[in-house]
Design an enzyme around this catalytic site. Structure first.
Site, short mmCIF file in Angstrom:
data_model
loop_
_atom_site.label_atom_id
_atom_site.label_comp_id
_atom_site.label_asym_id
_atom_site.label_seq_id
_atom_site.Cartn_x
_atom_site.Cartn_y
_atom_site.Cartn_z
N ARG A 1 0.83 -1.21 0.00
CA ARG A 1 0.00 0.00 0.00
C ARG A 1 0.87 1.26 0.00
O ARG A 1 1.02 1.94 -1.01
CB ARG A 1 -0.95 -0.03 1.22
N ASP A 2 1.51 1.55 1.10
CA ASP A 2 2.33 2.77 1.20
C ASP A 2 3.47 2.70 0.19
O ASP A 2 3.87 3.71 -0.40
CB ASP A 2 2.89 2.89 2.62
N CYS B 1 5.27 9.37 -0.31
CA CYS B 1 3.90 9.80 -0.09
C CYS B 1 3.54 10.77 -1.19
O CYS B 1 4.30 11.70 -1.47
CB CYS B 1 3.77 10.46 1.29
N HIS C 1 5.77 4.58 12.63
CA HIS C 1 5.71 4.48 11.16
C HIS C 1 6.73 5.47 10.62
O HIS C 1 6.43 6.66 10.44
CB HIS C 1 4.27 4.82 10.73
N ASN D 1 9.12 3.93 3.51
CA ASN D 1 9.26 3.59 4.93
C ASN D 1 10.61 2.91 5.13
O ASN D 1 11.22 2.41 4.18
CB ASN D 1 8.19 2.58 5.34
N HIS E 1 9.36 6.91 7.94
CA HIS E 1 9.95 6.97 6.60
C HIS E 1 11.44 7.25 6.78
O HIS E 1 11.86 7.81 7.80
CB HIS E 1 9.25 8.04 5.76
C1 LIG Z 1 -10.69 11.24 0.85
C2 LIG Z 1 -11.06 11.64 -0.55
C3 LIG Z 1 -11.91 10.60 -1.23
C4 LIG Z 1 -11.84 12.95 -0.48
O1 LIG Z 1 -11.93 13.52 -1.76
P1 LIG Z 1 -12.93 14.73 -2.04
O2 LIG Z 1 -12.71 15.19 -3.42
O3 LIG Z 1 -12.80 15.74 -0.97
O4 LIG Z 1 -14.30 14.01 -1.78
P2 LIG Z 1 -15.61 13.83 -2.56
O5 LIG Z 1 -16.51 13.14 -1.62
O6 LIG Z 1 -16.04 15.14 -3.16
O7 LIG Z 1 -15.26 12.81 -3.75
C5 LIG Z 1 -14.52 13.17 -4.90
C6 LIG Z 1 -14.55 12.02 -5.87
O8 LIG Z 1 -13.98 10.84 -5.29
C7 LIG Z 1 -14.94 9.81 -5.18
N1 LIG Z 1 -14.73 9.13 -3.92
C8 LIG Z 1 -14.95 9.61 -2.68
N2 LIG Z 1 -14.59 8.68 -1.77
C9 LIG Z 1 -14.15 7.61 -2.47
C10 LIG Z 1 -13.65 6.36 -2.08
N3 LIG Z 1 -13.51 6.02 -0.80
N4 LIG Z 1 -13.27 5.50 -3.04
C11 LIG Z 1 -13.37 5.82 -4.34
N5 LIG Z 1 -13.84 7.01 -4.78
C12 LIG Z 1 -14.22 7.90 -3.83
C13 LIG Z 1 -16.28 10.52 -5.27
O9 LIG Z 1 -17.27 9.65 -5.75
C14 LIG Z 1 -15.97 11.62 -6.25
O10 LIG Z 1 -15.93 11.08 -7.56
P3 LIG Z 1 -16.35 11.96 -8.84
O11 LIG Z 1 -17.76 12.38 -8.56
O12 LIG Z 1 -15.40 13.15 -8.87
O13 LIG Z 1 -16.18 11.03 -9.97
C15 LIG Z 1 -9.78 11.90 -1.40
O14 LIG Z 1 -9.12 13.02 -0.89
C16 LIG Z 1 -8.86 10.73 -1.43
O15 LIG Z 1 -9.18 9.64 -1.91
N6 LIG Z 1 -7.64 10.90 -0.91
C17 LIG Z 1 -6.67 9.80 -0.90
C18 LIG Z 1 -5.59 10.12 0.02
C19 LIG Z 1 -4.60 8.98 0.09
O16 LIG Z 1 -4.89 7.83 -0.21
N7 LIG Z 1 -3.38 9.33 0.51
C20 LIG Z 1 -2.33 8.38 0.69
C21 LIG Z 1 -2.57 7.52 1.91
S1 LIG Z 1 -2.21 8.34 3.45
C22 LIG Z 1 -0.53 8.10 3.65
O17 LIG Z 1 0.12 7.60 2.78
C23 LIG Z 1 0.09 8.44 4.97
C24 LIG Z 1 0.31 7.21 5.86
C25 LIG Z 1 -1.00 6.56 6.25
O18 LIG Z 1 1.06 6.23 5.18
C26 LIG Z 1 1.05 7.62 7.15
C27 LIG Z 1 2.25 8.53 6.90
O19 LIG Z 1 3.28 8.09 6.41
O20 LIG Z 1 2.10 9.72 7.18
#
Ligand SMILES: CC(C)(COP(=O)([O-])OP(=O)([O-])OC[C@H]1O[C@@H](n2cnc3c(N)ncnc32)[C@H](O)[C@@H]1OP(=O)([O-])[O-])[C@@H](O)C(=O)NCCC(=O)NCCSC(=O)C[C@@](C)(O)CC(=O)[O-]
Length: 301
Positions: A15-16, A240, A207, A249, A209
């Site tokens: 995933r990450d 990220c 966690h 990581n 990196h």
């Molecule tokens: C959270 C949202 C969805 C908000 O996104 P948004 O644009 O604010 O929300 P929305 O509700 O307006 O939805 C926008 C579009 O996304 C769709 N949608 C809405 N929800 C979903 C869903 N669950 N699955 C699939 N599609 C989804 C929704 O249907 C819509 O589609 P459209 O009408 O434009 O075609 C967006 O910002 C997003 O997906 N962000 C992803 C962030 C991400 O994955 N980041 C990486 C992981 S975090 C990380 O890596 C850090 C970590 C954990 O490892 C720890 C560290 O190291 O710090």
């Protein structure tokens, strides 16, 4: 402080590790990676995420990956779910454990999930309720615990506040993410000391990196602070999408090598793990980010 006898590793490579890759990776290749990690003895594997494919294209297909992996009894296969929609997709894919992800930095929260910290916690409420109804455990992440790519320093008290909010909401464990890998052993100890006033140490995970090459020393510092769960990524894969320049990581192979040297049990076969890491690196055309794996593989040649 005595060191723990057992450490639980949370493998976040599929995933990450893969979420930031620019080139397409087939479902079959993701499945092979997860199966290799299972075979190497990892007890917890974060397989994918149910997020918007517009935001993180590489995680599209997580449903198929879950359908095709060979799940071994006793191993946890988890997914990230940012909202109820993601949770429902995960549930439909048969996922048994999920994670919600918040940040200790307002700017990062907006860049990563397009909302404030407070709004993100509100979005997680229905996820927590649905998960409770379905008997699904939820892990909580807090990003930017040792610095933010947009805001710089983050107060440990702010990290403690977000961590406590996730715990109170029902997360069974809080993973503290040094998203930009800037933390040092000293900063890590200070952070843990502050957060542990709000969240018990046995409910915290590290966690780290490895952007600044501090991952292993931060893990050792955390062990000294009584932390016994760590996230890591095979071959040090990753980065990220919302933290420019952040590397992966800390490599799982390097953590296992460290823990083996400390006599701490993980149940992981380091040679199989190194082979799994090298296989995915060959596929991606990347240099292996694990020093221990590179050394072991070179010695075996
Ligand atoms: C959270 C949202 C969805 C908000 O996104 P948004 O644009 O604010 O929300 P929305 O509700 O307006 O939805 C926008 C579009 O996304 C769709 N949608 C809405 N929800 C979903 C869903 N669950 N699955 C699939 N599609 C989804 C929704 O249907 C819509 O589609 P459209 O009408 O434009 O075609 C967006 O910002 C997003 O997906 N962000 C992803 C962030 C991400 O994955 N980041 C990486 C992981 S975090 C990380 O890596 C850090 C970590 C954990 O490892 C720890 C560290 O190291 O710090």
């Amino acid at each position: 402080m005595t060191l723990p006898h057992y450490v639980r590793l949370v493998e976040v490579g599929p995933r990450d590790g893969l979420q930031n890759e620019k080139q397409p990776i087939s479902v079959g290749d993701k499945v092979r990676l997860v199966d290799d990690l299972t075979d190497a003895g990892l007890g917890y594997i974060e397989v994918g995420s149910f997020v918007s494919a517009k935001w993180v294209p590489q995680m599209a297909g997580s449903e198929e990956v879950f359908a095709q992996i060979q799940q071994r009894a006793g191993v946890t296969y988890a997914a990230l779910t940012p909202n109820l929609r993601g949770f429902e997709s995960a549930l439909a894919a048969g996922v048994k454990e999920v994670a919600v992800f918040a940040a200790a930095s307002e700017s990062f929260s907006r860049k990563n999930i397009n909302c404030s910290i407070k709004d993100s916690l509100e979005r997680f409420e229905p996820v927590m309720q649905a998960a409770e109804q379905q008997g699904i455990r939820v892990r909580g992440y807090v990003s930017c615990v040792l610095g933010c790519p947009y805001e710089g320093e983050i107060a440990p008290e702010q990290v403690a506040w977000v961590s406590k909010a996730l715990l109170d909401m029902g997360c069974y464990e809080i993973s503290l993410g040094d998203t930009i890998g800037k933390g040092t052993a000293g900063a890590t100890r200070h952070l843990l000391d502050t957060v542990a006033r709000q969240v018990p140490r046995h409910k915290l995970a590290g966690h780290f990196h490895d952007t600044y090459g501090q991952g292993l020393s931060n893990i050792y510092a955390s062990l000294l602070e009584g932390i016994s769960v760590f996230d890591s990524s095979v071959a040090g894969l990753g980065g990220c999408p919302y933290a420019k320049g952040a590397t992966g990581n800390i490599a799982t192979e390097d953590v296992v090598y460290l823990l083996n040297g400390l006599g701490i049990e993980t149940g992981i076969d380091l040679h199989k793990l190194a082979a799994a890491g090298q296989r995915i690196c060959n596929l991606l055309g990347k240099t292996n980010g694990s020093r221990a794996a590179s050394a072991l593989l070179a010695a075996a040649d």
